[in-house]
Structures are given as structure tokens and as C-alpha cells.
Design an enzyme around this catalytic site. Sequence first.
Site, PDB file in Angstrom:
ATOM      1  N   GLU A 143       4.565  -4.848  11.741  1.00  0.00           N
ATOM      2  CA  GLU A 143       3.529  -3.822  11.528  1.00  0.00           C
ATOM      3  C   GLU A 143       2.409  -4.502  10.772  1.00  0.00           C
ATOM      4  O   GLU A 143       2.513  -4.725   9.568  1.00  0.00           O
ATOM      5  CB  GLU A 143       4.099  -2.654  10.709  1.00  0.00           C
ATOM      6  CG  GLU A 143       5.157  -1.848  11.409  1.00  0.00           C
ATOM      7  CD  GLU A 143       4.601  -1.027  12.550  1.00  0.00           C
ATOM      8  OE1 GLU A 143       3.362  -0.936  12.690  1.00  0.00           O
ATOM      9  OE2 GLU A 143       5.403  -0.490  13.330  1.00  0.00           O
ATOM     10  N   GLU A 181       7.790   1.631  14.690  1.00  0.00           N
ATOM     11  CA  GLU A 181       8.580   2.335  13.695  1.00  0.00           C
ATOM     12  C   GLU A 181       8.502   3.819  14.040  1.00  0.00           C
ATOM     13  O   GLU A 181       7.614   4.259  14.768  1.00  0.00           O
ATOM     14  CB  GLU A 181       8.014   2.080  12.293  1.00  0.00           C
ATOM     15  CG  GLU A 181       8.177   0.620  11.905  1.00  0.00           C
ATOM     16  CD  GLU A 181       8.004   0.325  10.437  1.00  0.00           C
ATOM     17  OE1 GLU A 181       7.026   0.809   9.844  1.00  0.00           O
ATOM     18  OE2 GLU A 181       8.844  -0.412   9.881  1.00  0.00           O
ATOM     19  N   CYS A 203      -3.442   0.624   6.706  1.00  0.00           N
ATOM     20  CA  CYS A 203      -3.537  -0.301   7.843  1.00  0.00           C
ATOM     21  C   CYS A 203      -4.219   0.323   9.057  1.00  0.00           C
ATOM     22  O   CYS A 203      -4.961  -0.331   9.777  1.00  0.00           O
ATOM     23  CB  CYS A 203      -2.145  -0.779   8.226  1.00  0.00           C
ATOM     24  SG  CYS A 203      -1.014   0.599   8.470  1.00  0.00           S
ATOM     25  N   ASN A 235       0.805  -1.235   0.000  1.00  0.00           N
ATOM     26  CA  ASN A 235       0.000   0.000   0.000  1.00  0.00           C
ATOM     27  C   ASN A 235       0.832   1.277   0.000  1.00  0.00           C
ATOM     28  O   ASN A 235       0.449   2.272  -0.588  1.00  0.00           O
ATOM     29  CB  ASN A 235      -1.001  -0.004   1.152  1.00  0.00           C
ATOM     30  CG  ASN A 235      -0.343  -0.167   2.490  1.00  0.00           C
ATOM     31  OD1 ASN A 235       0.798  -0.611   2.593  1.00  0.00           O
ATOM     32  ND2 ASN A 235      -1.044   0.205   3.540  1.00  0.00           N
TER      33      ASN A 235
END
Length: 695
Positions: A457, A669, A491, A360
Site C-alpha cells: 500500500e 486491503e 495516502c 499516518n
Amino acid sequence: MIPRDGSQPSVEDTRRRQLVEVTIDSLAELGYVGTTLAQIAARADVSPGLVAHYFGDKDGLLDAAFRSLARRVGNHVRARLRQVSTPRGRIQAIIDANLAPEEFDQRTGTAWLAFWGQVLHVKPLKRVQSAYQRRTLSNLRSALKKLVPPKEAERLASMIAAMIDGVWLRAALSGWREADSESARALLTAFVDERLKQSAAAANDTTTAAANDAAARRGARAAGPAAGERFASINPATGQVLGYVTADGAAQIDAAVAAAQKGQARWAALTGAERARVLRRAAEILRARNGELAELETRDTGKPIQETRVVDVASGADCFEYFAGLAQSLSGEHIDLGPQAFGYTRREPLGVVAGIGAWNYPLQIACWKAAPALACGNAMIFKPAELTPFTAVKLEEILLEAGLPAGVFRVVQGFAETGRLLTRHPGIRKVSLTGEVGTGKAVMADAAQSLKAVTLELGGKSPLIVFDDAKLDNAVAGALLANFYSSGQVCSNGTRVFVHRSLKSAFLERLVRRVAAMRIGDPMDPATQVGALVSEQHMHKVLSYIERGRAQGARVLTGGMRVTSGDLANGYFVAPTVFDECRDDMAIVREEIFGPVMSVLEFEDEEEVIERANATEFGLAAGVFTNDLTRAHRVIARLQAGTCWINHYNVTPIELPFGGMKLSGLGRENGRAALEHYSQLKSVYVALGDVDAPY
Ligand code: NDP
């Protein structure tokens, strides 16, 4: 030049080399005719007899000089080819070496011109020139054969070689006014990209009906190509092949790890400030190439250009800039242990780490993983998702241009099997994955075999809560940001929108008006707000969820179908969809759809909505809209989500750590927190007195 056996060059070799350099100087100043043995001897302060002793006559001397120039370009080409693993990267390496700044330098350029002028008349020079041409063509051909059919590779190789010579020659004849190295390379790059695109489109037109069949394509994808086989990447807005990529297998991964280990030792030995300089330069190049990268990202993902131009590349650049700052301030701790000792900690890199990306935000994900990894002194091998393989390769190019040592950031391509090879490789110390929950579990299990650290993630089904005192227009805008960016393929999207009963009808009325007005269209059109979904397979998944929503009793207020008007019929477009009358047990409310589908739910009180918001196995993100300061913080503190927003949604500044709780992931992150995941501590005890042993 150091001989291959490693021994020192002899006095004779050194003298020959000096004479060759003097010859190039003379050619640059006096041209071919004016360059004589006597001239060279006088310039080098030796007797003409000595020059004749080494080279015979003028032709022998000029032959040696021409060979020296050609050998130097050849060495540069080989060095650059060693740094890249992809066919497109190899073509670029050949272009970059042939049109490097040193070839545009007045001295070298004029000497080349003098030689070209004589090639037709002097046989030995012709031989050197033919060998040089053959090598260039064969390098180009072998790279092109991996991208286009053999005949086309043959044709295109000749065209690129002719363009390289032509562009250089015109620049030289204009006294370097017509083009410099950078613009010449840019011209060739654009030419090659355009030709490859045309060739990919033509290949698509002639693809057999069977290959065009969607099911066949899905089947081929599921199995994945074997190592060394090419696979196509489709532009999801047109259904056409955007380009081909070769899958890497065990041999390529081993080679990448070996190169990374070598490069990492050099990279980690630099000071933080030196590493920071490279990362900052990468950020600058990313910004300078924003337009071109955004276009490529849009063609590869189907996302609107109005997004990729302002989000994807910019976020990557911000990330490099941010971690450049932190690279300089990486430090350990001093620990006082009394008068007889003290301790300190060193923050050290992990070594070679792997990044595996989702489709994405291909470039942004690569940057979010590479920047902290590199800041800490690691090397990274990165695998983009097979659906979106292109921009990560650009990042590799950019990092090399910024001065990163060879091998320290390397892109490998392929499907899950390539990812698995990374995850299981004993030479890799950590894996950072962005992907689905199931992939996260598989990666963690594989990583356990060699006790690698993991950052995961993963997916989400995040809640967005709109309380009765919320500012309505802000809440509606927040819900739009929470659902329709990147055609809903985000997400952290807040796809479960809980709206207080008192506000719901006003909220829906404004929301639906704005959603229905969203512009769906060609992602390359700057006016387009909703682009294509990433693949045909994914579009069918999203549409099947919409059908399940209807079947389970939810009501579509807007959207709810594939968009096939005009040229959009060739791509994978789904209208932004809002469901009302949803229940918590419906599939569209429980499962991650990863498409432009919002479920609106009604609630009565705070306690109830917190419980329902947390009733999911995911925990990636959450948002709250309210004007009550104390409630905002009270509710956020109780939501089980790693990334939260108060009165906003989906803004992700690099300074804030990003990541999930529960099944949405492990680790973080961005922010300082990312450094923890890309480094390890070494504790050092330092004695200040004598050592007393009880034996
Ligand atoms: P996938 O999990 O299908 O794939 C992610 C990457 O992992 C791909 O490169 C894939 O290769 C690779 N891969 C697949 N299986 C394995 C394996 N067994 N071992 C190693 N690597 C493997 O995710 P998608 O690409 O479909 O991305 C969508 C998902 O990503 C959604 O669930 C979304 O929520 C999540 N996501 C999470 C984000 C976050 O930050 N939390 C951000 C963005 C997305 P290939 O595809 O080439 O086969």
C-alpha cells in the site's frame, strides 16, 4: 503440579496439594487463629498425625499454603511476561497478573489477608513475603530501566509495587466493594502512563542542547538505533519526548517468529467461528477503549483528537468486526469432475506473516493488516513506523485480552533495519507494507529472496475532477476531505484538483473561504481541525515543497507557511495551503508531498482531463464530481486508480477493497479481496472409482 522432569506427581505430592487447598479454604472461613492442624485434618478427612507427618506443625502447613499462593502469582507473572516483548508491556503484565480477577476472589483474597497479618510475627512467612516483593520489584525495575533513567526506575518500581499492594489491600478490606480487578488494573495503568509521561517530559527538559538540536535528531533518526538501544518518540505538537521504545534486532525477531509459529498452529486449528469470537471481542475492546486510544494516537501523531476519536480506532474496530464475519464463512469450492471423481479446494493460512506500518494511521493500519491475517488463521508480526510506535502495542494487549493465543500477534519495534529483518526472514511467508514507493520496491526485492508474497500500500498523487455540472458545495466539501484530513498526511488524498474552467472562480472563492477558517491548534483540543505534521523533518519537507511551488510560478491563495503562534511554535504545524495557477509539470503537482497542500488545475473537456489525470506514475485513488450519471461511470472506468469515489472523497468503508494500481501498490486491503492475500488454496482430487495404471 507436574514436576519439572515431566514425571507424574506422586501420591504424596497430590495429598500435600490437597491439604494446602483445604488450608486456604479454612483460612478464608476461619482466619489465621481458627485454622488448626485438627481443623485441617477434619476437613480433609485424614488424621491430624498425617498432616503433622507432611508439614510438621501449623506453621509448616501455613508456610506451605502461603508459598503456594505466592508461587501461583509468580507463575502468572512469568506466563504474562513471556507473551510481551516491550518494556511497557512487561510492566502491564506484572500489574495484570498481580491484580488479576482470581486475586480478587473472596477465598484467595481472605487467605492473603490472613497471611499479611502474620508476616511481622512469623519468620518463615516473612521470608516468603520478602522473596515475593523482591521478585516484583526486580521485574518492574528491569522493565522500567528501558524507559526511564536508572534512579527514576528504582523509585518508580517501588511506587508501582506499593500501589499494587495498596489498591489490592483497600479492595480486600472493603470486602471487594471499593474496587474490582478491572478498576484496580485501570487505576494502575493510568498511574503508570501518567508517571512515564511526566518522566519523559522531564527527560526532555534536561536533554542537552546538542541532543535538542534538530539536525542532530534527524541524523540520529536516519541512522537508527542498534538492536537493544532505546529511541525516543516525539509528540509532534509539543516537540517533547512522549516516551522511549527499544529497537528489536535479529534475536528478538527470531524469537517472535518462533513464538508466532507455535501460536499459529494452535490458532489455525480453531474453527472459523472460534477465531471470529476472538476478533469480535477485540472489536468490542477497541470501541470500549476508544477515548484512551484516540488520545494516545493524537499525542503520537499530532492529528486532531476530533479525528482520532471518530476515525482511527473506529475504523480498526469495524475491520475486526467485518473480518470476524468472514472468518466464519471462509470456504473452498466443490468442483464436479464427472462420475469418477470430484475435486475441492481448501482455503488455508499462509503461516507467519509480517505487517509493516506507516506513521499516518498507526492503529488503523495495524488493524487493517491484523484482522484479515488473523481471520485466515495466520500469525502476524507487526512493526509500526518508528515515529509512531505506541498504539500497535495497545492492539497487541487488546488481542491477548480478547483471547488470542500468545505469540499470534506480536509487535516489534525499530527502524528500517527491523523491517528488513522481517522481510528477509525465512520463517515469514508474506509481508504487507504500508509506506512509500521506494520502501515498497526495497521490500519486494528483499521478499523475493525467500519468494514471499507481498501486499504493498504505497503513495499517491491522486486526481479529483470537478465537472461543470457538479453541485458546487459538495465539490468544495469533497476537495476539503480530499486534502486536509490528518493535516494532509493521507495516502489517498486528491491533491491534484482539476476544476472545469466555467466553475473555477466560484469554486476557489468558496474553497478558500472555508480553508482560511479552519482551526489550527493543539490537537488535544476538541475544537482543533488541523493538528501538527508528524515530525520536524517532515514539516521541513512540506515547507520546501511550498517554496518550490512558489518558485515555479504557482500562486498561494491561502496558507503557505508554518504556524508558530503561541505554544504552536514548539510543534510542527503548517497552515492548510491552496495553490492556484498550477501546471502539470510543477513539482507540487507531480510529487507526493504528504502534507496539507492542494494544487488546483483548470481543464476544458473530458478527454483532456482524463489524460492529464492519468499522466502520473501513481494510481492509488481518484474522485469525480458530476451530476451526469453516465459521465461519472464512463470517466471512472478510464481512470487508472485502485480506489475511486463518485461525488465524495476519502471514505473507506471496510467492505470495499482498498489499494493501488501502477506504482501505488500491489494487492488489496479490506473487503473479501483481502482474504485472497492472506490465504492460499489447496486443490484436492478425490477419485470415486478404481485406479487403472497403464503398467
Ligand atoms: P516509509 O516507506 O518511510 O516507511 C513505512 C514503513 O516501512 C516504516 O515502518 C519503515 O520503518 C519501514 N521501512 C523503511 N524501509 C524499509 C525496508 N527497506 N524494509 C522494510 N521496512 C522498511 O513510509 P512512511 O512511514 O514515511 O509513510 C508515508 C508513506 O506511506 C507515504 O508515501 C504514503 O503515501 C504511504 N501510505 C500509503 C498508504 C496506502 O494505503 N496506500 C496509506 C498510508 C500511507 P521506519 O519508519 O521505522 O524507519
